[in-house]
Structures are given as structure tokens and as C-alpha cells.
Motif scaffolding. Structure first.
Motif, PDB file in Angstrom:
ATOM      1  N   LEU A  36      74.327  58.539  50.645  1.00 30.94           N
ATOM      2  CA  LEU A  36      74.220  60.162  50.334  1.00 30.94           C
ATOM      3  C   LEU A  36      75.615  60.503  49.985  1.00 30.94           C
ATOM      4  O   LEU A  36      75.655  61.468  49.117  1.00 30.94           O
ATOM      5  N   ALA A  37      76.510  60.304  51.001  1.00 30.71           N
ATOM      6  CA  ALA A  37      77.736  60.812  51.039  1.00 30.71           C
ATOM      7  C   ALA A  37      78.215  60.438  49.320  1.00 30.71           C
ATOM      8  O   ALA A  37      79.107  61.022  48.862  1.00 30.71           O
ATOM      9  N   LYS A  38      78.245  59.082  49.073  1.00 25.69           N
ATOM     10  CA  LYS A  38      78.876  58.570  48.009  1.00 25.69           C
ATOM     11  C   LYS A  38      78.080  59.289  46.675  1.00 25.69           C
ATOM     12  O   LYS A  38      78.678  59.562  45.596  1.00 25.69           O
TER      13      LYS A  38
ATOM     14  N   THR B 235      67.196  67.266  43.718  1.00 23.39           N
ATOM     15  CA  THR B 235      66.631  66.709  44.808  1.00 23.39           C
ATOM     16  C   THR B 235      67.285  65.252  45.159  1.00 23.39           C
ATOM     17  O   THR B 235      66.843  64.366  44.478  1.00 23.39           O
ATOM     18  N   PHE B 236      67.677  65.002  46.308  1.00 25.04           N
ATOM     19  CA  PHE B 236      68.457  63.638  46.646  1.00 25.04           C
ATOM     20  C   PHE B 236      67.535  62.994  47.694  1.00 25.04           C
ATOM     21  O   PHE B 236      66.938  63.793  48.668  1.00 25.04           O
ATOM     22  N   ASP B 237      67.230  61.683  47.678  1.00 20.19           N
ATOM     23  CA  ASP B 237      66.648  60.753  48.679  1.00 20.19           C
ATOM     24  C   ASP B 237      67.801  60.612  49.850  1.00 20.19           C
ATOM     25  O   ASP B 237      68.990  60.395  49.718  1.00 20.19           O
ATOM     26  N   ARG B 238      67.254  61.090  50.772  1.00 25.62           N
ATOM     27  CA  ARG B 238      68.268  61.212  52.087  1.00 25.62           C
ATOM     28  C   ARG B 238      68.829  59.804  52.412  1.00 25.62           C
ATOM     29  O   ARG B 238      70.167  59.634  53.035  1.00 25.62           O
ATOM     30  N   LYS B 239      68.050  58.904  52.217  1.00 20.43           N
ATOM     31  CA  LYS B 239      68.545  57.600  52.588  1.00 20.43           C
ATOM     32  C   LYS B 239      69.421  56.528  51.549  1.00 20.43           C
ATOM     33  O   LYS B 239      70.385  56.100  51.806  1.00 20.43           O
ATOM     34  N   THR B 240      68.870  56.841  50.451  1.00 14.65           N
ATOM     35  CA  THR B 240      69.523  55.847  49.440  1.00 14.65           C
ATOM     36  C   THR B 240      70.275  56.717  48.560  1.00 14.65           C
ATOM     37  O   THR B 240      71.415  56.178  47.852  1.00 14.65           O
TER      38      THR B 240
END
Length: 285
Positions: A98-100, A176-181
């Protein structure tokens, strides 16, 4: 040789005196970039005093955000262009997926602000010899945070662009972002079908904007929705994000579904109101 030298000097002088074409004019603009913190959640409660050009701080401590303010000045040090864009990061983490993803997103948003068509319009107008009565702008802060938990992060951006005319042009976006991927989630992962979504939106209009249904949609809301979201576009034409309670929020800026005077519309579809609309992905705990 002396005649050739004289003619060469004369030609050079004439070229120096000739007026430059619009494309040849050098603007000598100066760019300046600053950062500023977002507004606190308490500050945005006062709608009258709220600064709509600033982002809102996230409601969790593990996310951070700051706005970048890009200002371009002309050779007379007069403001010619201004952009405001947010940058998001995970606190003390730049290696998680997620940071990347946020690093890539920040680069994309920042590049878009620096090379905005609005900035180009400002340059073209001034190269044509006109002065700007007002500076041009491209501003899109994060104005609302939606669902933020262990599964996903969702937020809404509402801003405007100005490139001359009577008023700025509103523009919106949502992510909307997937928290894990770290990947961005598409609407077809959230809802089961376009037909059910449009039906749910029509029902939401009836309960949330009853006066607008009567005044601003003489041919009915359903017809306006079908025109705005043609079948061949599938679910790609919706501006959406997920609210903190898991509801689906669809946004329409001014002059999209109805007249500019009718204003913007924010439609909220709770899960309990449309149980067959939502897929099994990203359930509420």
C-alpha cells in the motif's frame, strides 16, 4: 566581402526587430512549490469557514497527508497558475504494497498538476499577447474520507479548474485501495450489476432529493441516469467511493445530470437498502 558582411549584419538587425510569433515568445515563468498541512476534522465542521482548497486530515493515525501548492508567476511576478494536490503516505512505512501504491499515486497526481492542461492554457493565452484578468487554477484536494479499515481505504476528491469564463468548472475523483495489496479496487468488485445500481440510484433520488426529482428531472431520473451511464460503458462512468459504514456513495457534480442551477448530487446507498447490489467482497465486519 564587405558588402556580404554589411548585408549579413543588416539581416541580423531586421530579424532582431521582427515580432516574435506566439510559439517563439519566452514567458520566463517562475514556479514555486510549498506544502501545507490538511485541515483538522474539527475545522471542517464549520462549513462557512471551511477552506475547500485544502484536504481533510485522515481519521486514523497511521495515514498522513499534506497538500502541495504549486504557484507559477509570470515575468512581472504576477500569479498566472496555481495548483493544489495532495500527497498520501503510511506513517513510518514505505515498503508495504500500500505504501508503494501511494508513492506511485503521489507521483501521478503531482505530475498531473505540474503538467496540467490548465497551466498550458495559461501559457498559450499569454503567448498570444493577452493578460489574464484572473490566474488560472487546477485544485483537487481530498475533501472526504470514506471507509478506512483493515480491508480498504476509500476517499473522495472534490475541486475545480479555472481557465477563464464566468466561474470555475467543478471536477471530482475518487479512489479506493485494497489495504493489503495496494491495488485500486474497481466498482465491478463492489456491485453485482449496472442495472441494479441504476435502480438503487433512482430509489435513492426519490428519498434523498424528492424536491429535485419534481423540479429538475421533467423526464424522470431514470432517463437522466441511463443517458449519463450508457450500457456500453458498463460501470466505468460512475464516480464512487465507500462510506465508513459500508454504504456506496455516488457523486454527480453540477450540470451533469441536471442544470447547473440544480447543484450537485450525492447519493448514498446503504447495504441494507440494496442487499442484492453488493458483492461478497470487502464485507463489513
Amino acid at each position: 566581402m564587405k558588402i556580404k558582411s554589411f548585408l549579413s549584419a543588416l539581416l541580423s538587425a531586421l530579424l532582431l526587430c521582427a515580432p516574435l510569433s506566439a510559439a517563439e515568445r519566452v514567458l520566463n515563468d517562475r514556479a514555486e512549490e510549498k506544502t501545507r498541512p490538511p485541515q483538522s476534522l474539527e475545522e471542517v465542521q464549520d462549513m462557512a469557514a471551511r477552506d475547500w482548497s485544502r484536504s481533510v486530515e485522515p481519521p486514523v493515525s497511521w495515514l498522513t497527508i499534506e497538500d502541495h501548492v504549486l504557484t507559477v508567476y509570470d515575468m512581472n511576478d504576477v500569479k498566472a497558475y496555481r495548483a493544489v494536490y495532495p500527497q498520501i503516505a503510511l506513517v513510518d512505512d514505505d515498503s508495504a504494497p500500500l505504501a508503494k501504491a501511494f508513492i506511485e499515486w503521489n507521483a501521478e497526481i503531482g505530475t498531473g498538476a505540474w503538467h496540467s492542461p490548465i497551466r498550458t492554457y495559461s501559457e498559450e493565452v499569454r503567448r498570444d499577447g493577452y493578460e489574464l484578468p484572473f490566474y488560472y487554477s487546477d485544485i483537487t484536494p481530498i475533501s472526504r474520507w470514506g471507509r478506512i479499515d483493515g480491508q480498504l481505504i476509500s476517499f473522495f476528491m472534490e475541486g475545480s479548474s479555472y481557465a477563464g469564463g464566468a466561474h470555475p468548472i467543478p471536477h471530482v475523483d475518487a479512489y479506493t485501495f485494497d489495504r493489503k495489496t495496494g491495488r485500486q479496487i474497481a466498482l465491478d468488485e463492489i456491485v453485482t450489476s449496472r442495472a441494479l445500481l441504476i435502480a438503487a440510484l433512482e430509489a435513492a433520488f426519490q428519498t434523498q432529493y424528492p424536491a429535485a426529482v419534481e423540479q429538475d428531472f421533467p423526464r424522470g431520473v431514470m432517463e437522466a441516469l441511463l443517458i449519463q451511464h450508457p450500457e456500453e460503458q458498463g460501470l466505468s462512468s460512475f464516480c464512487w467511493y465507500m462510506a465508513a459504514d459500508g454504504s456506496l456513495v455516488i457523486y454527480y457534480p453540477e450540470a451533469v445530470l441536471a442544470s447547473y442551477a440544480a447543484g450537485a448530487f450525492t447519493l448514498t446507498i446503504p447495504r441494507e437498502d440494496a442487499p442484492h447490489l453488493f458483492t461478497a467482497a470487502y464485507p463489513m465486519d
